[in-house]
Design a protein around this motif. Structure first.
Motif, PDB file in Angstrom:
ATOM      1  N   GLY A 145       1.996 -57.733  10.289  1.00  0.00           N
ATOM      2  CA  GLY A 145       1.117 -57.374  11.399  1.00  0.00           C
ATOM      3  C   GLY A 145       1.132 -58.448  12.478  1.00  0.00           C
ATOM      4  O   GLY A 145       1.809 -59.474  12.358  1.00  0.00           O
ATOM      5  N   ASN A 146       0.364 -58.194  13.540  1.00  0.00           N
ATOM      6  CA  ASN A 146       0.292 -59.156  14.629  1.00  0.00           C
ATOM      7  C   ASN A 146      -0.332 -60.467  14.151  1.00  0.00           C
ATOM      8  O   ASN A 146      -1.138 -60.480  13.225  1.00  0.00           O
ATOM      9  CB  ASN A 146      -0.567 -58.602  15.765  1.00  0.00           C
ATOM     10  CG  ASN A 146      -0.019 -57.304  16.323  1.00  0.00           C
ATOM     11  OD1 ASN A 146       1.185 -57.055  16.255  1.00  0.00           O
ATOM     12  ND2 ASN A 146      -0.894 -56.472  16.848  1.00  0.00           N
ATOM     13  N   ARG A 152      -9.154 -56.768  20.383  1.00  0.00           N
ATOM     14  CA  ARG A 152      -9.337 -55.448  20.978  1.00  0.00           C
ATOM     15  C   ARG A 152     -10.741 -55.327  21.563  1.00  0.00           C
ATOM     16  O   ARG A 152     -11.722 -55.639  20.896  1.00  0.00           O
ATOM     17  CB  ARG A 152      -9.144 -54.403  19.876  1.00  0.00           C
ATOM     18  CG  ARG A 152      -9.180 -52.953  20.323  1.00  0.00           C
ATOM     19  CD  ARG A 152      -9.033 -52.028  19.117  1.00  0.00           C
ATOM     20  NE  ARG A 152      -7.824 -52.267  18.362  1.00  0.00           N
ATOM     21  CZ  ARG A 152      -6.614 -51.834  18.712  1.00  0.00           C
ATOM     22  NH1 ARG A 152      -6.456 -51.145  19.806  1.00  0.00           N
ATOM     23  NH2 ARG A 152      -5.570 -52.094  17.950  1.00  0.00           N
ATOM     24  N   TYR A 168       3.771 -58.518  17.206  1.00  0.00           N
ATOM     25  CA  TYR A 168       3.301 -59.362  18.301  1.00  0.00           C
ATOM     26  C   TYR A 168       2.637 -60.624  17.765  1.00  0.00           C
ATOM     27  O   TYR A 168       1.980 -60.601  16.733  1.00  0.00           O
ATOM     28  CB  TYR A 168       2.288 -58.611  19.169  1.00  0.00           C
ATOM     29  CG  TYR A 168       2.836 -57.332  19.756  1.00  0.00           C
ATOM     30  CD1 TYR A 168       3.571 -57.364  20.939  1.00  0.00           C
ATOM     31  CD2 TYR A 168       2.628 -56.112  19.139  1.00  0.00           C
ATOM     32  CE1 TYR A 168       4.081 -56.195  21.486  1.00  0.00           C
ATOM     33  CE2 TYR A 168       3.142 -54.937  19.673  1.00  0.00           C
ATOM     34  CZ  TYR A 168       3.865 -54.977  20.849  1.00  0.00           C
ATOM     35  OH  TYR A 168       4.371 -53.836  21.388  1.00  0.00           O
ATOM     36  N   TYR A 212      -2.038 -60.771  20.747  1.00  0.00           N
ATOM     37  CA  TYR A 212      -2.070 -59.366  21.156  1.00  0.00           C
ATOM     38  C   TYR A 212      -3.459 -58.957  21.645  1.00  0.00           C
ATOM     39  O   TYR A 212      -4.213 -58.300  20.941  1.00  0.00           O
ATOM     40  CB  TYR A 212      -1.656 -58.504  19.959  1.00  0.00           C
ATOM     41  CG  TYR A 212      -1.490 -57.021  20.211  1.00  0.00           C
ATOM     42  CD1 TYR A 212      -0.289 -56.503  20.668  1.00  0.00           C
ATOM     43  CD2 TYR A 212      -2.529 -56.127  19.958  1.00  0.00           C
ATOM     44  CE1 TYR A 212      -0.137 -55.139  20.875  1.00  0.00           C
ATOM     45  CE2 TYR A 212      -2.375 -54.752  20.161  1.00  0.00           C
ATOM     46  CZ  TYR A 212      -1.180 -54.274  20.621  1.00  0.00           C
ATOM     47  OH  TYR A 212      -1.018 -52.922  20.819  1.00  0.00           O
ATOM     48  N   VAL A 263      -5.776 -56.522  23.774  1.00  0.00           N
ATOM     49  CA  VAL A 263      -5.621 -55.153  24.277  1.00  0.00           C
ATOM     50  C   VAL A 263      -6.994 -54.596  24.668  1.00  0.00           C
ATOM     51  O   VAL A 263      -8.016 -54.954  24.057  1.00  0.00           O
ATOM     52  CB  VAL A 263      -4.925 -54.270  23.205  1.00  0.00           C
ATOM     53  CG1 VAL A 263      -5.779 -54.130  21.953  1.00  0.00           C
ATOM     54  CG2 VAL A 263      -4.542 -52.902  23.757  1.00  0.00           C
ATOM     55  N   GLU A 264      -7.012 -53.776  25.696  1.00  0.00           N
ATOM     56  CA  GLU A 264      -8.256 -53.154  26.185  1.00  0.00           C
ATOM     57  C   GLU A 264      -9.358 -54.180  26.390  1.00  0.00           C
ATOM     58  O   GLU A 264     -10.496 -53.979  25.979  1.00  0.00           O
ATOM     59  CB  GLU A 264      -8.734 -52.068  25.213  1.00  0.00           C
ATOM     60  CG  GLU A 264      -7.855 -50.842  25.203  1.00  0.00           C
ATOM     61  CD  GLU A 264      -8.478 -49.678  24.435  1.00  0.00           C
ATOM     62  OE1 GLU A 264      -8.551 -48.587  25.007  1.00  0.00           O
ATOM     63  OE2 GLU A 264      -8.898 -49.862  23.282  1.00  0.00           O
ATOM     64  N   GLN A 269      -3.226 -53.083  28.609  1.00  0.00           N
ATOM     65  CA  GLN A 269      -4.411 -52.371  29.059  1.00  0.00           C
ATOM     66  C   GLN A 269      -5.591 -53.317  29.271  1.00  0.00           C
ATOM     67  O   GLN A 269      -6.724 -53.017  28.932  1.00  0.00           O
ATOM     68  CB  GLN A 269      -4.783 -51.237  28.084  1.00  0.00           C
ATOM     69  CG  GLN A 269      -3.661 -50.203  27.945  1.00  0.00           C
ATOM     70  CD  GLN A 269      -4.031 -49.061  27.034  1.00  0.00           C
ATOM     71  OE1 GLN A 269      -4.923 -48.289  27.363  1.00  0.00           O
ATOM     72  NE2 GLN A 269      -3.365 -48.947  25.896  1.00  0.00           N
ATOM     73  N   GLU A 304       1.853 -54.943  29.631  1.00  0.00           N
ATOM     74  CA  GLU A 304       1.964 -53.480  29.577  1.00  0.00           C
ATOM     75  C   GLU A 304       0.667 -52.846  30.070  1.00  0.00           C
ATOM     76  O   GLU A 304      -0.396 -53.064  29.492  1.00  0.00           O
ATOM     77  CB  GLU A 304       2.234 -53.088  28.109  1.00  0.00           C
ATOM     78  CG  GLU A 304       2.415 -51.618  27.830  1.00  0.00           C
ATOM     79  CD  GLU A 304       2.674 -51.392  26.332  1.00  0.00           C
ATOM     80  OE1 GLU A 304       3.838 -51.450  25.930  1.00  0.00           O
ATOM     81  OE2 GLU A 304       1.716 -51.185  25.571  1.00  0.00           O
TER      82      GLU A 304
END
Lengths: 442, 356
Positions: free
Chosen positions: A129-130, A135, A159, A162, A164-165, A188, A209
């Motif tokens: 996993g990352n 998140r 990754y 990482y 995200v959001e 994101q 991204e």
């Protein structure tokens, strides 16, 4: 008791006002507890740490002394405001996940938090996993954090770092090695700064991204498969199309390593070795002040989304920007070093649409900048993207090509002249990032 | 004398009610089950007094209501017995077919994970592995876990999780050995119980509860709740997520119901996997990319596979591939399953095969 011995409690007197039950407001003095919890390698217990994180993590700093801490499972952080995880230094404190049985395979996984600070430690060898997933975090800083895998293996995590959001992110002074997708990723997110990091031996050194407002500067991309990927992926949720990314004052050196991802889905599986920067489906990207050295296929590769996904249908969601718009490439330094193309590495990726780009190089002068002419017909409708604005010295080699029939092996060169890429470049818009304080002393 | 006494009492009541004691906020919600929310979590499951008689028979006491869902989550072939404890005088409120009920403060959702020796004949005995609680505290839901002892007389709180071995004979008569059943850490609950930044129950939404009572097939479960006075606001007609185990249903219906129960708690808008843009909840009305068809996953690379779902080609679909894996990072769901759900795999294989 061990915990008690390890605890160092600091109490800060603070004054807060609370409404009383009567009519008069009164001043009540309460003790606000700010706690530093220190762990040492010899006496560390993962269960103790997990109990702290479960029962009362808010406002805590967890400090880890030098040494290697072996974890049996992911470190979970959920619904926490103001938390710091801190080591004695990126080369001093290691969190090792070689023996983890986590089914997500992640090292650290944070969700729904605010004001998180990670500093001064290295996560190593997560089981697939990352390294660190974050998140939906508001206020996030990685300062001097490493994520490494010992070998380049397709079993490594996708990754390293990482987020995200999330919003208001700084990733600085970090080191990532041998991620099977990207060493440092941002997806994101809004308001992101990634600076002064070192990425090596990953498939992509860094990936941005579907973000809004990004600055990438002062980083070293060395010996990855490809240095930086910045693009928008179709079909995501929070930010369907990103914008406003500035990539400046970075060095991209010798990013030619073979791609060790399994053949499969996505750009990490498809990308052939040898590029400094790959961008696709990107709006408002400025690339300036970077130094490109010995990236065998070229410094900059820009492609429309059709080349990322042959099945892409632009009619499916009109809100997705699949062509590159407002690209401004200027004042970079290019040094090709006279190497040869890694044709074996390229042909190792037969599944990837991008391979046509690199095969097209055969028989041509190797370019520094290699661009899609963005002239497509899809679903019966024509699409013509605007050209990038390029201001570089006249010895920079450029190839623009049409790839409509790339799948049939037919690729047409449409321009090799910088004069076709003049205009007024769109410069990056500054943004105000809410800074998460760092008390990392190193 | 009596009059003086009453005046004193009145004075005391006035004094108490106007005092600003921090304890006031945490006064017991009710008396009838003696659950003091400020003291929750208790150390032992028996402290809650959810059950009468021998605790391991799981006979609900006053205020504790059994319930079942139409389409259950697969959890390594465990059987589940589910209950809702409601504080006295409170009830649940309907707030949409696909939204979990609005539960009053003090609600405790109780889920027991059980291995029957033979699911086809429950009289042969069983082992209760763990009991998970979701407690509706004043401002948010909190998860607490309890692991049963070998004697099956008590369950003690277990924050840090653990593993046990299990086995059962499944409905089809196959022996299922589970060498490493994982009791999640309490912090892991959030992985799935997560919607729009809040921890929430997953199962008790009307479309899942809309089924017959397990112990009385003549009565609808939701109507029963309404009759008992513990559920209000229900409309005349409520949707239903069908039971994916019902072999009389068509493959698409079974597949979508399976995905709703086993994947959509994360893979829905606002769920943990929101960023991935794969929305496979029963009530998702969109078509195309977000249903997984020809969708490149955001952060997963499967060997030789490109898309989540390739219509008609289950073996080219990442969605099915990940159901057949048990190791990180391939396994899906990411927690709660250590062996394959053979029946589920077949349902999804048929589902993808039948997508046009």
């Amino acid at each position: 008791m061990k915990i008690t011995r390890l605890l160092q409690l600091f109490f800060i007197l603070s004054i807060i006002f609370v409404p009383s039950c009567g009519d008069n407001d009164e001043e009540i003095i309460v003790l606000e507890e700010v706690t530093l919890i220190s762990f040492e390698e010899a006496t560390f217990s993962e269960d103790e740490f997990i109990i702290y994180l479960t029962e009362d993590p808010i406002g805590k700093t967890f400090s880890f002394g030098p040494g290697t801490y072996s974890f049996a499972n992911t470190i979970p952080l959920a619904d926490i405001d103001n938390l710091t995880i801190k080591g004695a230094g990126i080369n001093e404190t290691y969190f090792d996940f070689s023996n983890s049985t986590s089914t997500t395979g992640e090292g650290i996984a944070a969700v729904d938090c605010s004001n998180l600070l990670f500093c001064g430690f290295t996560v190593q060898n997560t089981n697939g996993g990352n390294g660190i997933t974050a998140r939906n975090i508001t206020g996030l800083r990685f300062d001097g954090v490493g994520v490494v895998w010992s070998e380049r293996s397709s079993d490594n995590g996708a990754y390293g770092i990482y987020p995200v959001e999330s919003d208001d992110i700084i990733v600085e002074n970090c080191y990532t090695q041998a991620a099977v997708d990207a060493g440092i990723y941002s997806g994101q997110n809004q308001r992101v700064i990634m600076r002064n990091n070192v990425m090596t031996l990953n498939v992509f050194g860094m990936e941005a991204e579907n973000n809004i407002d990004v600055e990438i500067y002062g980083n070293e991309f060395t010996r990855n498969t490809t240095g930086l990927l910045t693009y928008d992926l179709f079909g995501v949720s929070r930010i369907k199309s990103g914008s406003n990314c500035k990539v400046y004052n970075n060095t991209f050196t010798d990013n030619n390593e073979s791609n060790f991802a399994e053949l499969g889905s996505g750009l990490a599986a498809d990308v052939p070795p040898g590029f400094g920067i790959l961008y696709s489906a990107t709006t408002a990207l400025e690339i300036t002040g970077n130094t490109f050295v010995d990236n065998e296929c070229g410094a900059v590769l820009g492609v429309a989304y059709f080349l990322v996904d042959f099945n892409f249908d632009p009619n499916e969601d009109s809100s997705f920007t699949f062509l590159n718009e407002d690209i401004y490439i200027h004042d970079n330094s290019y040094s090709s070093g006279g190497g040869t193309y890694n044709v074996a590495g390229i042909l190792d990726r037969p599944a990837g649409p991008l391979v046509w780009y690199t095969i097209a190089l055969n028989g041509n002068v190797r370019p520094d900048i290699f661009l899609d002419d963005q002239d497509y017909t899809a679903g019966g409708a024509p699409y013509a993207g605007s050209r990038a604005v390029i201001e570089e010295s006249s010895d920079v080699v450029l190839i623009e090509a049409n790839f409509v029939q790339a799948g049939d092996g037919i690729i047409t060169i449409t321009s090799t002249s910088l004069d076709d890429f003049t205009g007024t470049g769109t410069t990056h818009t500054n943004f105000d990032l809410v800074d998460t304080p760092s008390d990392c002393v190193e | 004398m009596q009059k003086t006494f009453f005046i004193v009492i009145l004075f005391l009541i006035t004094l108490l009610s106007s005092s600003c004691n921090i304890e006031d906020k945490y006064a017991p919600i009710n008396e009838y089950a003696n659950i003091d929310l400020s003291q929750v979590p208790y150390n032992n499951l028996s402290d809650y007094k959810f059950f009468t008689g021998e605790m391991n028979e799981l006979n609900p006491d006053q205020g504790v209501y059994s319930y079942n869902v139409t389409s259950p989550l697969f959890s390594d072939y465990t059987s589940k017995e589910r209950f809702i404890y409601l504080p006295e005088g409170t009830n649940m409120e309907y707030q949409g077919d696909f939204n979990v009920l609005n539960f009053p403060i003090g609600t405790i959702i109780i889920k027991n994970f059980i291995y029957y020796k033979d699911i086809r004949d429950k009289s042969l005995g069983r082992t209760i592995i763990e009991t998970r609680l979701l407690v509706r505290k004043e401002t948010k839901w909190k998860p607490f876990s309890y692991k049963w002892n070998d004697e099956q007389t008590e369950a003690a709180r277990l924050i840090v999780g653990g593993t046990v071995t299990g086995s059962t004979i499944a409905e089809n008569g196959n022996l299922k050995e589970i060498p490493r059943y994982v009791i999640p850490r309490e912090l892991d609950c959030r992985t799935c119980h997560n919607l729009n930044e809040d921890m929430l129950p997953i199962g008790p939404k009307p479309a899942n509860l809309n089924r017959l009572m397990a112990d009385d097939l003549s009565v609808n479960q939701i109507e029963n709740f309404v009759e008992q006075g513990i559920l209000s606001g229900t409309p005349a007609n409520i949707s239903q997520v069908p039971d994916y185990r019902d072999t009389s249903l068509d493959p698409i219906t079974r597949g979508k119901a399976y995905l709703d129960a086993n994947c959509a708690f994360c893979h829905r808008q606002g769920g943990t996997a929101n960023a991935n843009g794969l929305f496979i909840n029963w009530d998702y009305e969109g078509e195309g990319i977000h249903t997984g068809i020809f969708k490149i996953p955001t952060n997963f690379n499967a060997p030789d596979l490109q898309y989540d779902i390739v219509p008609g080609s289950p073996d080219e679909s990442i969605l099915l591939y990940r159901m057949t894996q048990t190791q990180a990072p391939d396994v899906m769901p990411q927690i709660g399953r250590s062996i394959n759900h053979d029946e589920g795999i077949e349902i999804i294989r048929e589902y993808i095969y039948n997508i046009e």
